[in-house]
Design a protein around this motif. Structure first.
Motif, PDB file in Angstrom:
ATOM      1  N   ALA A 200       0.904  -1.303  -0.078  1.00 59.13           N
ATOM      2  CA  ALA A 200      -0.172  -0.090   0.061  1.00 59.13           C
ATOM      3  C   ALA A 200       0.984   0.954   0.158  1.00 59.13           C
ATOM      4  O   ALA A 200       0.584   2.069  -0.662  1.00 59.13           O
ATOM      5  CB  ALA A 200      -0.878   0.073   1.225  1.00 59.13           C
ATOM      6  N   ALA A 201       1.915   1.246   0.811  1.00 58.89           N
ATOM      7  CA  ALA A 201       2.938   2.210   0.817  1.00 58.89           C
ATOM      8  C   ALA A 201       3.540   2.666  -0.540  1.00 58.89           C
ATOM      9  O   ALA A 201       3.868   3.716  -0.970  1.00 58.89           O
ATOM     10  CB  ALA A 201       4.019   2.117   1.632  1.00 58.89           C
ATOM     11  N   VAL A 202       3.723   1.269  -1.317  1.00 55.08           N
ATOM     12  CA  VAL A 202       4.362   1.450  -2.729  1.00 55.08           C
ATOM     13  C   VAL A 202       3.445   2.217  -3.746  1.00 55.08           C
ATOM     14  O   VAL A 202       3.806   2.873  -4.563  1.00 55.08           O
ATOM     15  CB  VAL A 202       4.882   0.148  -3.129  1.00 55.08           C
ATOM     16  CG1 VAL A 202       5.142   0.134  -4.651  1.00 55.08           C
ATOM     17  CG2 VAL A 202       5.862  -0.563  -2.490  1.00 55.08           C
ATOM     18  N   ALA A 203       2.184   1.749  -3.555  1.00 57.27           N
ATOM     19  CA  ALA A 203       1.075   2.395  -4.277  1.00 57.27           C
ATOM     20  C   ALA A 203       1.089   3.945  -4.044  1.00 57.27           C
ATOM     21  O   ALA A 203       1.021   4.854  -4.989  1.00 57.27           O
ATOM     22  CB  ALA A 203      -0.075   1.691  -4.132  1.00 57.27           C
ATOM     23  N   GLU A 204       1.061   4.469  -2.666  1.00 57.13           N
ATOM     24  CA  GLU A 204       1.045   5.816  -2.566  1.00 57.13           C
ATOM     25  C   GLU A 204       2.378   6.529  -2.812  1.00 57.13           C
ATOM     26  O   GLU A 204       2.181   7.716  -3.269  1.00 57.13           O
ATOM     27  CB  GLU A 204       0.786   5.878  -0.920  1.00 57.13           C
ATOM     28  CG  GLU A 204      -0.683   5.451  -0.304  1.00 57.13           C
ATOM     29  CD  GLU A 204      -1.744   6.274  -1.022  1.00 57.13           C
ATOM     30  OE1 GLU A 204      -1.641   7.565  -1.566  1.00 57.13           O
ATOM     31  OE2 GLU A 204      -2.771   5.994  -0.934  1.00 57.13           O
ATOM     32  N   GLY A 208       0.146   8.027  -5.446  1.00 57.25           N
ATOM     33  CA  GLY A 208      -0.542   8.718  -4.486  1.00 57.25           C
ATOM     34  C   GLY A 208       0.021   9.957  -3.660  1.00 57.25           C
ATOM     35  O   GLY A 208       0.807  10.703  -3.985  1.00 57.25           O
ATOM     36  N   ALA A 209      -0.550   9.679  -2.644  1.00 57.73           N
ATOM     37  CA  ALA A 209      -0.178  11.212  -1.561  1.00 57.73           C
ATOM     38  C   ALA A 209       1.164  11.210  -1.016  1.00 57.73           C
ATOM     39  O   ALA A 209       1.742  12.162  -0.700  1.00 57.73           O
ATOM     40  CB  ALA A 209      -0.940  10.837  -0.272  1.00 57.73           C
ATOM     41  N   VAL A 343       0.918   8.885   5.937  1.00 55.61           N
ATOM     42  CA  VAL A 343      -0.040   8.875   5.139  1.00 55.61           C
ATOM     43  C   VAL A 343      -1.193   7.809   5.879  1.00 55.61           C
ATOM     44  O   VAL A 343      -0.721   6.986   6.464  1.00 55.61           O
ATOM     45  CB  VAL A 343       0.232   7.881   3.918  1.00 55.61           C
ATOM     46  CG1 VAL A 343      -1.270   7.706   2.932  1.00 55.61           C
ATOM     47  CG2 VAL A 343       0.867   9.029   3.224  1.00 55.61           C
ATOM     48  N   LEU A 344      -2.494   8.312   6.095  1.00 57.19           N
ATOM     49  CA  LEU A 344      -3.691   7.215   6.613  1.00 57.19           C
ATOM     50  C   LEU A 344      -4.361   6.713   5.335  1.00 57.19           C
ATOM     51  O   LEU A 344      -4.730   7.209   4.671  1.00 57.19           O
ATOM     52  CB  LEU A 344      -4.574   8.311   7.361  1.00 57.19           C
ATOM     53  CG  LEU A 344      -3.944   9.256   8.259  1.00 57.19           C
ATOM     54  CD1 LEU A 344      -5.233  10.068   9.085  1.00 57.19           C
ATOM     55  CD2 LEU A 344      -3.225   8.523   9.509  1.00 57.19           C
ATOM     56  N   ALA A 375      -1.544  13.042   5.710  1.00 51.20           N
ATOM     57  CA  ALA A 375      -2.394  13.143   4.288  1.00 51.20           C
ATOM     58  C   ALA A 375      -3.302  11.840   4.330  1.00 51.20           C
ATOM     59  O   ALA A 375      -3.102  10.971   4.999  1.00 51.20           O
ATOM     60  CB  ALA A 375      -1.621  13.246   3.235  1.00 51.20           C
ATOM     61  N   VAL A 376      -4.412  12.054   3.628  1.00 52.21           N
ATOM     62  CA  VAL A 376      -5.269  10.917   3.468  1.00 52.21           C
ATOM     63  C   VAL A 376      -4.794   9.965   2.212  1.00 52.21           C
ATOM     64  O   VAL A 376      -4.454  10.831   1.323  1.00 52.21           O
ATOM     65  CB  VAL A 376      -6.785  11.267   3.607  1.00 52.21           C
ATOM     66  CG1 VAL A 376      -7.555   9.912   3.178  1.00 52.21           C
ATOM     67  CG2 VAL A 376      -7.215  11.817   4.797  1.00 52.21           C
ATOM     68  N   GLY A 377      -4.875   8.882   2.053  1.00 51.76           N
ATOM     69  CA  GLY A 377      -4.135   7.996   1.235  1.00 51.76           C
ATOM     70  C   GLY A 377      -5.275   8.493  -0.184  1.00 51.76           C
ATOM     71  O   GLY A 377      -6.377   8.200  -0.130  1.00 51.76           O
ATOM     72  N   ASP A 378      -4.522   8.514  -1.171  1.00 50.48           N
ATOM     73  CA  ASP A 378      -5.213   8.800  -2.410  1.00 50.48           C
ATOM     74  C   ASP A 378      -5.451   7.411  -3.329  1.00 50.48           C
ATOM     75  O   ASP A 378      -6.446   7.129  -3.851  1.00 50.48           O
ATOM     76  CB  ASP A 378      -4.293   9.621  -3.453  1.00 50.48           C
ATOM     77  CG  ASP A 378      -4.054  11.004  -2.963  1.00 50.48           C
ATOM     78  OD1 ASP A 378      -5.192  11.477  -2.343  1.00 50.48           O
ATOM     79  OD2 ASP A 378      -3.112  11.431  -3.241  1.00 50.48           O
TER      80      ASP A 378
END
Length: 405
Positions: A200-204, A208-209, A343-344, A375-378
């Motif tokens: 999920a962090a890789v995606a953000e 993303g955020a 990132v949340l 920041a809220v995750g995108d």
């Protein structure tokens, strides 16, 4: 230019560097003309023309349409050939195995979900993985051999020392010491494994955020509560792969659990995990707590609470209490790591949007000396799967786009 072909500074290496720069620009911007590629790379028109001819002959770019809206004939546009390579990702939870295939541009071309309900793995794990992958491959109109690389995301992490999955005893069938060897034997492509929250962090970080950030923490709350730590631009996994298993973190106000044996058995998880939200809502006087899977209930409660305005509204009190609990655990991470950004992510956090983000930030300022941006995750649609695809694509592009080979 002196030197042996293939050594730094030789024409072959410089050509490969220019090729990769052009391919990355096409991935970022979409179709570009020869003139535009030349300007962005600093190459002359003849050199840019040679580069594009070379990449087209290698099957890495396609000549598409032409520019419009200017006087005279339109310029030829070039784009990355989507069929140059394919990569796959798999997101594993106790309830299902979700697989997807993406072309080299990052576009998802096939997806398949294999339900795996129950506390025991009725179907062997290797069969689950191959069935899910084959379903996605078929949906994409491809064959299994077309997939260049596969990344599998699971709760917990495979211990690099033993090869066994740790911190995820709730995932039936995934704890055999021979599992990784069995998967390697069953699949024709290289396979990598990663913790789901890390993906999920890789995606953000890629989409993303967290784009452009080298030091950040991603706090995840969905089926379980966990964190991903990105330090100096790289994921920090820890000695046994367990870095970020903050659900087990002892925190004030949570039950002290002395035996870590299952998901949800740690202090922070008991205090602020998704499964705690329904009980907390009832304690605070929320009358209409929905029923259903606890992840869906938690997201619904948080979303409803984020819309409440009056301070005496039980939903508003729920959001405030939840934010305080989240900040209580997050303060330990922030105090030790001093990240630039938090990132949340996960449905029990993203459902709260900016209202929850602001409350957590305010609480955190009272508990920790550093002041990271929150920041809220995108990336909210299957972020673990998206991270698995991005991870598989990154390595695939490094291999396929290397024209010096």
């Amino acid at each position: 230019m002196a030197g042996t072909a293939g050594t730094p500074g030789t024409p072959r290496v410089l050509r490969a560097m220019n090729d990769r720069a052009a391919l990355d620009l096409l991935l970022e911007h979409g179709p570009l003309s020869r003139t535009r590629i030349g300007k962005l790379t600093g190459l002359s028109k003849p050199t840019a023309s040679q580069l594009l001819a070379r990449l087209e002959a290698a099957g890495l770019v396609l000549a598409g349409g032409t520019t419009e809206g200017r006087p005279g004939p339109g310029a030829q546009l070039y784009e990355v050939n989507p069929a140059a390579a394919y990569a796959a990702g798999i997101d594993v939870t106790p309830d299902r195995v979700l697989a997807a295939v993406a072309d080299v541009t990052g576009r998802t071309v096939g997806r398949y979900e294999l339900p795996t309900p129950g506390r025991r793995a009725v179907t062997p794990v290797v069969r689950q993985v191959t069935d899910a992958l084959d379903g996605a491959v078929k949906a994409a109109g491809l064959a299994r051999d077309d997939v260049h690389r596969l990344v599998i995301g699971t709760p917990g992490a495979f211990d690099p020392g033993t090869g066994r999955l740790r911190y995820a005893s709730h995932l039936p069938g995934w704890h055999s010491p021979t599992l990784l060897d069995e998967l390697a034997a069953a699949l024709p492509m290289p396979v990598e494994y990663e913790n789901d929250v890390n993906l999920a962090a890789v995606a953000e970080q890629r989409l993303g955020a967290a784009r452009g950030h080298e030091d950040f923490v991603l706090l995840w709350n969905q089926e379980g509560l966990g964190a991903a730590l990105v330090l100096g631009g790289r994921l920090h996994r820890g000695w046994t792969g367990g870095a970020g298993e903050v659900g087990f973190l002892p925190v004030p106000g949570a039950p002290l659990v002395r035996k870590v044996s299952r998901t949800g058995s740690g202090g922070f998880q008991e205090l602020a995990g998704s499964q705690a939200l329904a009980g907390l809502a009832r304690e605070l006087g929320v009358a209409d707590v929905p029923s259903g899977p606890y992840t869906e209930v938690a997201a619904a409660l948080v979303a409803r609470a984020a819309r409440a305005d009056a301070d005496d509204d039980p939903h508003r009190r729920l959001l405030q209490t939840y934010a305080t609990r989240l900040a209580t655990g997050l303060a330990s991470l922030v105090s030790v790591l001093d990240p630039e950004l938090v990132v949340l992510s996960g449905t029990s956090l993203t459902a709260g949007g900016e209202a929850l983000r602001d409350l957590v930030r305010d609480e955190l300022e009272e508990l920790a000396a550093s002041r990271p941006r929150l920041a809220v995750g995108d990336v909210t649609e299957h972020p673990v799967l998206r991270g698995a695809l991005e991870s598989a694509l990154a390595t695939t592009r490094d291999e396929v786009f290397d024209t010096s080979r």
